[in-house]
Write an enzyme that holds these catalytic residues in place. Structure first.
Site, PDB file in Angstrom:
ATOM      1  N   LYS A  11       0.852  -1.206   0.000  1.00  0.00           N
ATOM      2  CA  LYS A  11       0.000   0.000   0.000  1.00  0.00           C
ATOM      3  C   LYS A  11       0.880   1.245   0.000  1.00  0.00           C
ATOM      4  O   LYS A  11       2.040   1.215   0.441  1.00  0.00           O
ATOM      5  CB  LYS A  11      -0.942   0.024   1.203  1.00  0.00           C
ATOM      6  CG  LYS A  11      -0.281   0.120   2.588  1.00  0.00           C
ATOM      7  CD  LYS A  11      -0.007   1.518   3.082  1.00  0.00           C
ATOM      8  CE  LYS A  11       0.751   1.517   4.399  1.00  0.00           C
ATOM      9  NZ  LYS A  11       1.392   2.738   4.783  1.00  0.00           N
ATOM     10  N   ASP A 137      -2.728  -2.358  10.246  1.00  0.00           N
ATOM     11  CA  ASP A 137      -2.854  -2.255   8.784  1.00  0.00           C
ATOM     12  C   ASP A 137      -3.389  -3.529   8.138  1.00  0.00           C
ATOM     13  O   ASP A 137      -3.684  -3.539   6.942  1.00  0.00           O
ATOM     14  CB  ASP A 137      -1.485  -1.938   8.150  1.00  0.00           C
ATOM     15  CG  ASP A 137      -1.036  -0.511   8.430  1.00  0.00           C
ATOM     16  OD1 ASP A 137      -1.892   0.317   8.787  1.00  0.00           O
ATOM     17  OD2 ASP A 137       0.168  -0.237   8.288  1.00  0.00           O
TER      18      ASP A 137
HETATM   19  P1  ATP Z   1       3.844  -0.552   7.858  1.00  0.00           P
HETATM   20  O1  ATP Z   1       3.743   0.257   6.611  1.00  0.00           O
HETATM   21  O2  ATP Z   1       2.631  -1.393   8.166  1.00  0.00           O
HETATM   22  O3  ATP Z   1       4.384   0.208   9.057  1.00  0.00           O
HETATM   23  P2  ATP Z   1       6.386  -1.487   7.011  1.00  0.00           P
HETATM   24  O4  ATP Z   1       6.322  -1.621   5.530  1.00  0.00           O
HETATM   25  O5  ATP Z   1       6.989  -0.216   7.523  1.00  0.00           O
HETATM   26  O6  ATP Z   1       4.946  -1.674   7.581  1.00  0.00           O
HETATM   27  P3  ATP Z   1       7.218  -4.200   7.282  1.00  0.00           P
HETATM   28  O7  ATP Z   1       7.771  -4.448   5.926  1.00  0.00           O
HETATM   29  O8  ATP Z   1       5.924  -4.816   7.616  1.00  0.00           O
HETATM   30  O9  ATP Z   1       7.196  -2.650   7.628  1.00  0.00           O
HETATM   31  O10 ATP Z   1       8.368  -4.707   8.312  1.00  0.00           O
HETATM   32  C1  ATP Z   1       8.483  -4.247   9.624  1.00  0.00           C
HETATM   33  C2  ATP Z   1       9.237  -5.276  10.483  1.00  0.00           C
HETATM   34  O11 ATP Z   1       8.463  -6.460  10.574  1.00  0.00           O
HETATM   35  C3  ATP Z   1      10.582  -5.685   9.912  1.00  0.00           C
HETATM   36  O12 ATP Z   1      11.564  -5.297  10.823  1.00  0.00           O
HETATM   37  C4  ATP Z   1      10.535  -7.186   9.759  1.00  0.00           C
HETATM   38  O13 ATP Z   1      11.652  -7.847  10.292  1.00  0.00           O
HETATM   39  C5  ATP Z   1       9.282  -7.634  10.481  1.00  0.00           C
HETATM   40  N1  ATP Z   1       8.507  -8.676   9.744  1.00  0.00           N
HETATM   41  C6  ATP Z   1       7.865  -9.705  10.294  1.00  0.00           C
HETATM   42  N2  ATP Z   1       7.253 -10.435   9.364  1.00  0.00           N
HETATM   43  C7  ATP Z   1       7.483  -9.860   8.180  1.00  0.00           C
HETATM   44  C8  ATP Z   1       7.108 -10.158   6.849  1.00  0.00           C
HETATM   45  N3  ATP Z   1       6.359 -11.213   6.539  1.00  0.00           N
HETATM   46  N4  ATP Z   1       7.498  -9.304   5.872  1.00  0.00           N
HETATM   47  C9  ATP Z   1       8.232  -8.217   6.184  1.00  0.00           C
HETATM   48  N5  ATP Z   1       8.643  -7.913   7.415  1.00  0.00           N
HETATM   49  C10 ATP Z   1       8.269  -8.707   8.418  1.00  0.00           C
END
Ligand code: ATP
Length: 309
Positions: A11, A137
């Site tokens: 997203k 989310d």
């Molecule tokens: P949001 O936009 O919801 O804040 P994000 O894109 O900033 O999410 P994610 O990519 O979801 O962040 O990753 C955040 C943390 O979650 C990472 O430090 C990662 O190690 C952990 N994590 C756990 N499971 C997953 C997964 N399936 N994919 C990505 N990261 C994951």
């Protein structure tokens, strides 16, 4: 059916506003979220061995209950009372810790996939309720499309789907900590709140230029104070002919909207060559055909929003 393969899409935010802070430290948000076509692939296979096993193409990503998709599978088995066993293989393409809800979308796809694989016939609303136990989310990642998200992100109101638009995503080689960004935000000192209603109106009119002109994210200034390169990427997006540019979520991904695929590809090449940034993607906005059903998610259980304290 013994196995299933799903796309977990990323997203972007078209707007992100923080409208309050609760006593428990959670922030009240008001944001327009938009699904894009950049996706992880989630392959789920039933196994004779009970329990959840998970692997991904990134060796450093957790494969245990620290992985949100693993947690989603455990939650599904707990809620349904099914004594099941699954092997989950995640092929990640969505940049990690980047403001693109990469983990949340893997969890969402896992819930949707297990619901089909085990024919539990849970409604979308029920899956969203389960998803909320995993992260704020996750309900949006199940619903997908163009939505106004309020509360901590879980109160979803479908908006007029955004016309298909080219999106270039640039994930700089550093990650912004969501917790640190929210900690630094002074909600009494926000310079300008996004014109959410103007963007909603522009969506209704299908006016992408007006959407692009009014995109705004109150976390941007905070993240830019930590990583000034984000401001430079935004500037360069405009020089490359973007209709508009913004940081997604708490960062560090910056995206630009483009009128044509050609212009998007040109900008993509520019960032790859001039900045030596590996994670640059050309994608488009996505809307599921069924995104006009009214979905309203009320908070029931204590959700876990990583770092938004
Ligand atoms: P949001 O936009 O919801 O804040 P994000 O894109 O900033 O999410 P994610 O990519 O979801 O962040 O990753 C955040 C943390 O979650 C990472 O430090 C990662 O190690 C952990 N994590 C756990 N499971 C997953 C997964 N399936 N994919 C990505 N990261 C994951």
């Amino acid at each position: 059916m013994n196995s299933i393969i799903l796309k977990g899409r990323a997203k972007i935010n078209l707007t992100l506003d923080v409208v309050g802070k609760r006593d428990n430290g959670y922030h009240d948000l008001k944001m327009i979220m938009q699904t894009v076509n950049l996706y992880d692939t989630i392959y789920i296979r039933k196994t004779k061995v009970l329990g959840v096993r998970l692997k991904s193409n990134y060796s450093w990503l957790p494969t245990n209950e620290k992985n949100i998709a693993y947690k989603a599978a455990e939650l599904f088995f707990k809620e349904s009372g099914i004594d099941g066993g699954v092997a989950i293989e995640i092929t990640k393409r969505i940049p990690v810790a980047a403001g693109l809800a990469g983990g949340s979308t893997d969890a969402a796809a896992t819930l949707v996939g297990l619901n089909r694989l085990y024919e539990t016939h849970y409604s979308k609303e029920k899956l969203m309720e389960m998803g909320l136990q995993l992260g704020a989310d996750v309900p949006f990642c199940i619903a997908r499309g163009t939505m106004l998200a309020e509360g901590i992100g879980e109160e979803l109101t479908p908006l007029t789907p955004m016309p298909t638009t080219y999106v270039v995503l640039v994930k700089p080689p550093f990650s912004a900590s969501t917790a640190a960004v929210y900690k630094e935000l002074d909600i009494n000192n926000i310079k300008e709140h996004p014109k959410t209603d103007v963007v909603i109106q522009a969506l209704e009119e299908g006016n992408v230029q007006e959407i692009a002109n009014n995109m705004s994210n109150v976390l941007e200034d905070v993240t830019i104070s930590m990583y000034p390169e984000i401001a430079k990427i935004k500037e360069e997006f405009m020089q490359q002919g973007a209709m508009g540019t913004m940081m997604s979520g708490s960062g560090s991904t910056v995206f630009g909207l483009f009128e044509t695929e050609e212009a998007a590809q040109k900008a993509c090449k520019y960032f790859k060559v001039n900045h030596d940034i590996r994670e640059v993607y050309v994608t488009t906005t996505y809307s599921p055909s069924s995104s006009n059903t009214k979905l309203h998610q009320n908070r029931k259980k204590g959700p876990r929003r990583r770092g938004v304290k």
